[in-house]
Write a protein that holds these residues in place. Structure first.
Motif, mmCIF file in Angstrom:
data_model
loop_
_atom_site.group_PDB
_atom_site.id
_atom_site.type_symbol
_atom_site.label_atom_id
_atom_site.label_comp_id
_atom_site.label_asym_id
_atom_site.label_seq_id
_atom_site.Cartn_x
_atom_site.Cartn_y
_atom_site.Cartn_z
ATOM 1 N N ASN A 139 -5.896 -8.348 -3.292
ATOM 2 C CA ASN A 139 -5.108 -8.135 -2.263
ATOM 3 C C ASN A 139 -4.623 -9.630 -1.735
ATOM 4 O OD1 ASN A 139 -4.608 -7.209 0.350
ATOM 5 N ND2 ASN A 139 -6.290 -7.082 1.416
ATOM 6 N N VAL A 190 -1.667 -6.387 -4.559
ATOM 7 C CA VAL A 190 -1.132 -5.648 -3.019
ATOM 8 C C VAL A 190 -1.120 -6.450 -2.103
ATOM 9 C CG1 VAL A 190 -3.370 -4.810 -2.520
ATOM 10 C CG2 VAL A 190 -1.536 -3.547 -1.792
ATOM 11 N N PRO A 227 0.592 -1.236 -0.057
ATOM 12 C CA PRO A 227 0.058 -0.021 -0.141
ATOM 13 C C PRO A 227 0.676 1.272 0.013
ATOM 14 C CG PRO A 227 -0.880 -1.609 1.392
ATOM 15 C CD PRO A 227 0.366 -2.261 0.947
ATOM 16 N N LEU A 277 -4.585 -3.356 3.442
ATOM 17 C CA LEU A 277 -5.103 -2.401 2.407
ATOM 18 C C LEU A 277 -6.075 -1.474 2.872
ATOM 19 C CD1 LEU A 277 -5.470 -1.498 -0.727
ATOM 20 C CD2 LEU A 277 -6.794 -3.465 -0.857
#
Length: 639
Positions: free
Chosen positions: A325, A302, A283, A307
């Motif tokens: 994610n 990510v 992030p 996140l």
């Protein structure tokens, strides 16, 4: 019998949750090494670009040939073989990729060292690994020779030795003794004892991960279709992902320089020009990109930190692409859960193929849906353990109480059978009714800074080693983030000493052994560490002490100090008058990300070439003007 000893879950519910904790089974070549898979891809796609950096590139044929010859040199001249560890201290670029493949082809495993790592920490890592060879960039060869023990060979991959290997020399050994269970790499993470710990990852774990992720994201069996960005630090397992995903699937790896990703327009143009399709980042990384539209981009992944909504908005601002994610510690080979984020939520997803993710209580029992428990991970991605730390390995890697009879009987790779171990992460999570997992926090003081795992106890131990410090505590500077893996940008240290100590001297003390992201940005003298009625550190009271510290700012006395004050204020985002020339810049809000931006701004506006470590050694404007690079700078006063 105590209430805590009762298992409140009916058997059928426990079995259901046990099934939900497992990802789908996906076949992968369990006997294959990384090198075997790479050679297959090189043979299939010899003319596909394998690796690119700026205007230079290598095809798979060229990468295979150069790494062959470098591996041959390692084996012939230095006796590199299976079971050995080879240390790397390299700048980003093609040579980094060649060196890693060469180490694997020689049968060994590599140990990545960030060039910004302080000498004492590097020395510890070299001693701990007993690495007989260090491969480095030419600019670090002198430093590595000075740090390494007598008898350690230090070779520059981009120097005469490495270039000679590209032009000729011995071929890679046909047989190295390496197999699927051999080590692939050892990555050092922060440790609670005051020393970092080396996580040992085996070949089959990497091969499994590549098969799982390439299948999940739809590029398995599609060579030449993807360009994967290598932007993260290679000493962090998130920096390994693009390399193995690209090179073990026949696709292209794109390196980017440390400075370019901070220059939004230039960075965006670099990605467009090279047709990037896949990005991995933390992030913190995504928030600071300022990324424009990249038409070729297919997905953004990510991980490494929690996140949040702001990061998700920034990721999808200019590129309406798939966002995934991922969650997983270094000990489980990069990631174990995935979640496609369509709109921001707290989910870290569901178990990836071949992985199991269990939420257990202190007695290692499955907790009900919605209840918070500790995350335990299983599957072929689990690390062998911690290098030279058998007690810690036994503590964190435990017997799997849910191993089935079928798994126990599968002794092809281990006498204990398949899925015999679980890794206890220290992370807290809950399982939602839809089966997705939500991250809640930590059961200890581990945090994430710029995606790097940081044990606050290691920083405290280093601060306590100062002869004048009797006790200390270190916290995230952001109030309320203690124990959570949300984005932490800076740290604050509180110390007890007979009298206030020189902050610059304390920072230098810590900077000799800790990497920059672990050095607190504020150090505050206290008479005592406040405690709660339960005898625990009172975090809120400590944060309140920060607001009681007064400082008298000293105004600039020269035009150079005034110019630097303006630059610093612009980077931190405050009025210039709030930046005194004798104020500690880290105490004013400068963090590890902003350091890079500040160095870039100083170099561009003053026409100098300052290195990042200089700022940690001279953390005030007054001290900064005394470094050699700035002493000769003349600042013209506007008329």
């Amino acid at each position: 019998m105590k209430l805590a000893d009762l298992n409140l879950l009916p058997d059928h519910e426990q079995q259901r949750l046990l099934q939900e904790s497992k990802g789908p089974e996906l076949p992968f070549p369990t006997e294959a090494t990384i090198v075997q898979v790479f050679r297959e891809r090189a043979a299939e796609s010899p003319d596909v670009r394998a690796v690119v950096f700026n205007s230079s590139s290598l095809t798979y044929r060229e990468l295979d040939d150069w790494s062959d010859r470098l591996a041959g040199e390692l084996s012939a001249a230095h006796g590199t073989r299976a079971g050995q560890l080879v240390a790397l201290c390299l700048n980003r670029g093609i040579e980094m990729t060649v060196a890693i493949i060469a180490v694997w082809k020689a049968g060994a495993a590599y140990v990545p060292i960030d060039p910004e790592t302080p000498d004492e920490r590097v020395r510890y890592m070299l001693d701990d690994t007993a690495a007989p060879v260090v491969l480095c960039s030419d600019v670090y060869q002198g430093r590595m020779k000075r740090i390494a023990a007598a008898g350690t060979a230090v070779r520059a991959v981009d120097g005469p030795w490495g270039r000679a290997a590209r032009g000729g020399g011995a071929a890679a050994p046909a047989k190295t003794g390496a197999h699927a269970g051999s080590l692939a790499y050892v990555i050092y993470t922060s440790g609670t004892t005051g020393k970092p710990k080396g996580v040992m990852i085996e070949n089959h774990s990497v091969v499994n991960h590549v098969c799982v992720i390439s299948d999940l994201y739809g590029f398995a069996g599609k060579p030449g279709q993807e360009v994967m960005l290598q932007a993260l630090n290679y000493a962090f397992d998130g920096g390994i992902v693009p390399m193995v995903l690209a090179l073990l699937t026949g696709n292209t790896l794109l390196h980017v320089s440390d400075q370019l990703w901070l220059e939004g327009d230039k960075f965006t143009e670099y990605l467009r020009g090279n047709g990037v399709t896949h990005m991995n980042g933390t992030p913190t990384f995504y928030k600071h990109l300022g990324l424009g539209e990249v038409p070729s981009l297919k997905r953004m992944v990510v991980g490494g930190e929690a996140l949040d909504a702001a990061c998700f908005r920034e990721m999808t601002r200019a590129n309406k692409v798939a966002v995934f994610n991922e969650y997983g510690p270094t000990e489980a080979t990069i990631s174990t859960t995935s979640h496609m984020v369509r709109e921001y939520d707290l989910a870290i997803g569901q178990p990836q193929a071949n992985s199991s993710v269990l939420i257990l209580d202190e007695a290692l029992r499955i907790v009900p849906v919605g209840a918070v428990g500790e995350v335990f991970l299983g599957g072929p991605g689990l690390a062998r353990g911690y290098l030279n730390m058998p007690e810690l390995t036994a503590e964190r890697f435990v017997a799997n109480p849910f191993q089935s009879e079928v798994e126990k009987a599968d002794i092809a790779h281990s006498p204990d059978g398949r899925n015999a171990r679980l890794y206890r992460t220290g992370d807290l999570a809950r399982r939602r009714s839809d089966g997705a997992l939500e991250y809640v926090g930590r059961n200890d003081s581990q945090i994430k800074v710029r995606g790097f795992r940081v044990e606050l106890a290691e920083i405290e131990a280093t601060l306590n080693e100062h002869p004048s410090v009797t006790q200390s505590a270190v916290l995230p500077a952001e109030s309320g983030r203690y124990g959570l893996a949300a984005e932490v940008t800076s740290l604050v240290g509180f110390y007890i000493a007979a009298e206030p100590l020189d902050v610059g001297e304390l920072l230098r003390h810590m900077g000799t052994t800790l990497p920059s992201y672990m050095v607190p940005t504020e150090l505050i003298h206290v008479d005592a560490l406040p405690m709660t009625v339960n005898g625990k550190l009172d975090v809120k009271a400590l944060h309140a002490l920060r607001h009681d510290v007064d400082s008298d700012s000293v105004a600039p006395r020269t035009e150079l100090e005034r110019k630097i004050q303006e630059i610093v204020a612009g980077i931190i985002g405050v009025e210039p008058a709030k930046v005194g020339v004798e104020d500690d810049l880290f105490g004013l809000g400068l963090n590890s990300i902003l350091v890079i931006k500040l160095i870039s701004a100083l170099n561009n506006e003053l026409g100098v070439d300052i290195a990042v470590p200089s700022l940690f050694m001279a953390p005030t404007i007054a001290e900064l003007t005394e470094i050699p690079e700035l002493q000769a700078v003349q600042v013209t006063v506007p008329q």
